[in-house]
Design a protein around this motif. Structure first.
Motif, mmCIF file in Angstrom:
data_model
loop_
_atom_site.group_PDB
_atom_site.id
_atom_site.type_symbol
_atom_site.label_atom_id
_atom_site.label_comp_id
_atom_site.label_asym_id
_atom_site.label_seq_id
_atom_site.Cartn_x
_atom_site.Cartn_y
_atom_site.Cartn_z
ATOM 1 N N TYR A 1 0.806 -1.222 0.000
ATOM 2 C CA TYR A 1 0.000 0.000 0.000
ATOM 3 C C TYR A 1 0.841 1.275 0.000
ATOM 4 O O TYR A 1 0.613 2.172 -0.836
ATOM 5 N N ALA A 2 1.792 1.397 0.923
ATOM 6 C CA ALA A 2 2.558 2.646 1.035
ATOM 7 C C ALA A 2 3.365 2.951 -0.235
ATOM 8 O O ALA A 2 3.344 4.086 -0.730
ATOM 9 N N PRO A 3 4.080 1.969 -0.814
ATOM 10 C CA PRO A 3 4.798 2.276 -2.063
ATOM 11 C C PRO A 3 3.866 2.660 -3.214
ATOM 12 O O PRO A 3 4.160 3.602 -3.960
ATOM 13 N N VAL A 4 2.747 1.935 -3.381
ATOM 14 C CA VAL A 4 1.819 2.273 -4.457
ATOM 15 C C VAL A 4 1.248 3.676 -4.252
ATOM 16 O O VAL A 4 1.073 4.436 -5.211
ATOM 17 N N GLY B 1 -2.227 -2.041 -14.483
ATOM 18 C CA GLY B 1 -1.464 -3.272 -14.683
ATOM 19 C C GLY B 1 -0.276 -3.386 -13.746
ATOM 20 O O GLY B 1 -0.040 -4.440 -13.145
ATOM 21 N N ALA B 2 0.486 -2.303 -13.625
ATOM 22 C CA ALA B 2 1.667 -2.339 -12.757
ATOM 23 C C ALA B 2 1.291 -2.567 -11.302
ATOM 24 O O ALA B 2 1.917 -3.365 -10.593
ATOM 25 N N VAL B 3 0.258 -1.879 -10.850
ATOM 26 C CA VAL B 3 -0.173 -2.017 -9.460
ATOM 27 C C VAL B 3 -0.751 -3.401 -9.208
ATOM 28 O O VAL B 3 -0.508 -4.015 -8.155
ATOM 29 N N ALA B 4 -1.513 -3.936 -10.168
ATOM 30 C CA ALA B 4 -2.081 -5.274 -10.006
ATOM 31 C C ALA B 4 -0.982 -6.331 -9.921
ATOM 32 O O ALA B 4 -1.036 -7.240 -9.066
ATOM 33 N N ILE B 5 0.009 -6.220 -10.785
ATOM 34 C CA ILE B 5 1.105 -7.197 -10.772
ATOM 35 C C ILE B 5 1.901 -7.104 -9.474
ATOM 36 O O ILE B 5 2.208 -8.126 -8.836
ATOM 37 N N TRP B 6 2.229 -5.882 -9.062
ATOM 38 C CA TRP B 6 2.980 -5.713 -7.813
ATOM 39 C C TRP B 6 2.184 -6.251 -6.624
ATOM 40 O O TRP B 6 2.740 -6.937 -5.758
ATOM 41 N N SER B 7 0.898 -5.960 -6.592
ATOM 42 C CA SER B 7 0.056 -6.427 -5.486
ATOM 43 C C SER B 7 0.009 -7.942 -5.438
ATOM 44 O O SER B 7 0.114 -8.549 -4.360
ATOM 45 N N ALA B 8 -0.149 -8.585 -6.598
ATOM 46 C CA ALA B 8 -0.256 -10.042 -6.644
ATOM 47 C C ALA B 8 1.050 -10.713 -6.219
ATOM 48 O O ALA B 8 1.046 -11.635 -5.391
ATOM 49 N N VAL B 9 2.159 -10.254 -6.768
ATOM 50 C CA VAL B 9 3.454 -10.876 -6.473
ATOM 51 C C VAL B 9 3.835 -10.666 -5.011
ATOM 52 O O VAL B 9 4.238 -11.608 -4.305
ATOM 53 N N THR C 1 -5.340 -2.493 -5.382
ATOM 54 C CA THR C 1 -4.406 -3.204 -4.499
ATOM 55 C C THR C 1 -5.138 -4.208 -3.614
ATOM 56 O O THR C 1 -4.769 -5.380 -3.545
ATOM 57 N N ALA C 2 -6.194 -3.758 -2.946
ATOM 58 C CA ALA C 2 -6.918 -4.638 -2.028
ATOM 59 C C ALA C 2 -7.639 -5.757 -2.776
ATOM 60 O O ALA C 2 -7.652 -6.913 -2.335
ATOM 61 N N GLY C 3 -8.250 -5.437 -3.921
ATOM 62 C CA GLY C 3 -9.001 -6.437 -4.662
ATOM 63 C C GLY C 3 -8.127 -7.541 -5.208
ATOM 64 O O GLY C 3 -8.440 -8.740 -5.060
ATOM 65 N N VAL C 4 -7.023 -7.176 -5.849
ATOM 66 C CA VAL C 4 -6.118 -8.180 -6.415
ATOM 67 C C VAL C 4 -5.480 -9.014 -5.311
ATOM 68 O O VAL C 4 -5.394 -10.246 -5.401
ATOM 69 N N SER C 5 -5.035 -8.362 -4.244
ATOM 70 C CA SER C 5 -4.418 -9.090 -3.135
ATOM 71 C C SER C 5 -5.405 -10.029 -2.468
ATOM 72 O O SER C 5 -5.053 -11.152 -2.079
ATOM 73 N N ALA C 6 -6.660 -9.599 -2.339
ATOM 74 C CA ALA C 6 -7.694 -10.453 -1.746
ATOM 75 C C ALA C 6 -7.899 -11.712 -2.573
ATOM 76 O O ALA C 6 -8.056 -12.813 -2.034
#
Length: 438
Positions: free
Chosen positions: A171-174, A391-399, A201-206
């Protein structure tokens, strides 16, 4: 039907035609050493409204959707996550997100422990302490949104450790990338109040956590009905009201910018709620309380990235799209992909946030009632920027979520035992019952 179509068309045309008066250019005050008392009062009020969204809004919304034996565990998780994330935000989270730009990816450590806060935050007319507190409530609700994906089966210790590290790693970096002057901001990515920063961030991570944890025992063969739709509707109502502070407060001024954001927020939620129960009427025969509540939340999540950039006509279309797309996303995730995202965090918040982040590329156009494109941006370049941001935020969140989730599980197991899950987390994890029916 012919006259009804003309009537609806005239309403939308009027909305687009009048929207420039509501969606004005972002307020850009001169920097002074004295904060504006009206703006400051509005941000302090918005801070309370956003905290209300988590405590008790989200807690009741999620709590009503689970079985009665797990209701208390949801409330405890929401409150504990709020506590740990608030402390971490003061200690180091804020400076990662909003410290002076160092490399485009992270803020520097100048504001560690809320130190060196300015009398007036640069680019605003409010004290930096007010801004930091307002942003704290965003840092609280974002990880709390993920609770809906793992209810009824996640171990409490793992939940708290995961949310704490997720706040600092995801969260903080994004937040810095988009709102703190980072690389996505420099690219021209727009996100008024959190479609990318919060909901993507929350949706993809969830979704990732739901896959890692696996399904609840008996799901989907066993029917797991909400134990209290009434509490869910009450929680949704609190979220709806609190969202005025979420989106309206993101204008950072008590001006027409805040008014426009609130109008768009309310209209989108209203439209999405109506769209959701209309679809329910045709598909299942009856509109439901859970449906109208979920539809409203979908509309709120979808308008969030665009609330201050578009006009009321666009907010109607965004709300209608939210109700339609998120409704079918729920079925796709659960029935198509067979993923037990228990309370539809990804389908509602993730899909909604992504949808709104992409739609704003069109409706920010001044010709469609928006505030207009910045600089040499146009629809195509803005849409590409939004795609890259999402896309970038989704990938970072997932990984990052996968790494954190598995890493923490070596010390704190992710999931409770089958016996504990059968007994319910209220008793097995906390030794209490939410309801004493005797």
């Amino acid at each position: 039907m012919k006259y009804l179509g003309r009537f609806i068309g005239s309403i939308l045309l009027a909305g687009f035609a009048t929207s420039p008066a509501l969606a004005q250019e972002a307020f850009d005050p001169a920097i002074t050493d004295v904060a504006n008392s009206g703006d400051t009062a509005w941000i302090l009020t918005s801070t309370a409204l956003v905290l209300l969204m988590t405590l008790p809004g989200l807690a009741l919304f999620y709590g009503g959707l689970v079985r009665s034996k797990n209701f208390l565990s949801v409330l405890i998780q929401c409150m504990a996550v709020a506590g740990i994330c608030s402390v971490l935000w003061v200690v180091v989270g804020y400076t990662i997100a909003f410290g002076q730009v160092s490399n485009g990816y992270l803020g520097n450590g100048i504001n560690w422990m809320f130190g060196n806060l300015g009398n007036v935050r640069e680019g605003t007319t409010i004290p930096e302490s007010s801004f930091a507190m307002f942003q704290m409530t965003f840092a609280v609700i974002t990880p709390a949104l993920m609770i809906g994906a793992w209810v009824e089966r996640a171990r409490f210790g793992w939940v708290i450790a995961f949310c704490a590290l997720w706040l600092l790693v995801v969260y903080a970096p994004v937040t810095h990338w988009v709102w703190g002057g980072g690389w996505l901001s420099e690219m021209g990515v727009l996100d008024f109040a959190g479609g990318i920063v919060v909901h993507t961030t929350a949706g993809v991570s969830a979704l990732v956590v739901a896959i890692m944890l696996g399904r609840r025992s008996g799901w989907p063969k066993t029917l797991m009905l909400p134990h209290s739709p009434a509490l869910t509707v009450a929680g949704a109502g609190l979220l709806w009201v609190g969202w005025f502070g979420f989106n309206g407060g993101s204008a950072l001024t008590a001006t027409d910018d805040a008014s426009a954001a609130i109008i768009n927020t309310h209209i989108a939620a209203s439209t999405a709620a109506l769209m959701w129960i209309l679809i329910e009427k045709f598909k299942v025969g009856k509109p439901t309380a859970v449906g109208v509540a979920t539809g409203a939340i979908a509309g709120l999540a979808t308008i969030t990235p665009a609330a201050g950039y578009v006009g009321p006509g666009a907010s109607i279309l965004i709300g209608a799209s939210a109700g339609l797309v998120c409704f079918f996303a729920v079925g796709l995730v659960k029935n198509g992909f067979k993923i037990d995202d228990s309370l539809d965090v990804f389908a509602v918040h993730g899909v909604g946030g992504i949808l709104g982040s992409l739609m704003l590329a069109l409706f920010v156009s001044e010709g469609l009632g928006g505030i207009g494109y910045a600089g040499d941006m146009a629809f195509g370049s803005q849409f590409v920027a939004q795609m890259i941001g999402v896309g970038a935020v989704a990938i970072w969140s997932a990984v990052a979520t996968a790494i954190l989730g598995f890493g923490i599980s070596f010390i704190l197991p992710m999931r409770v035992s089958e016996d504990d899950e059968r007994d319910g987390l209220d008793i097995s994890s906390h030794g209490e019952r939410a309801w004493d029916l005797d």
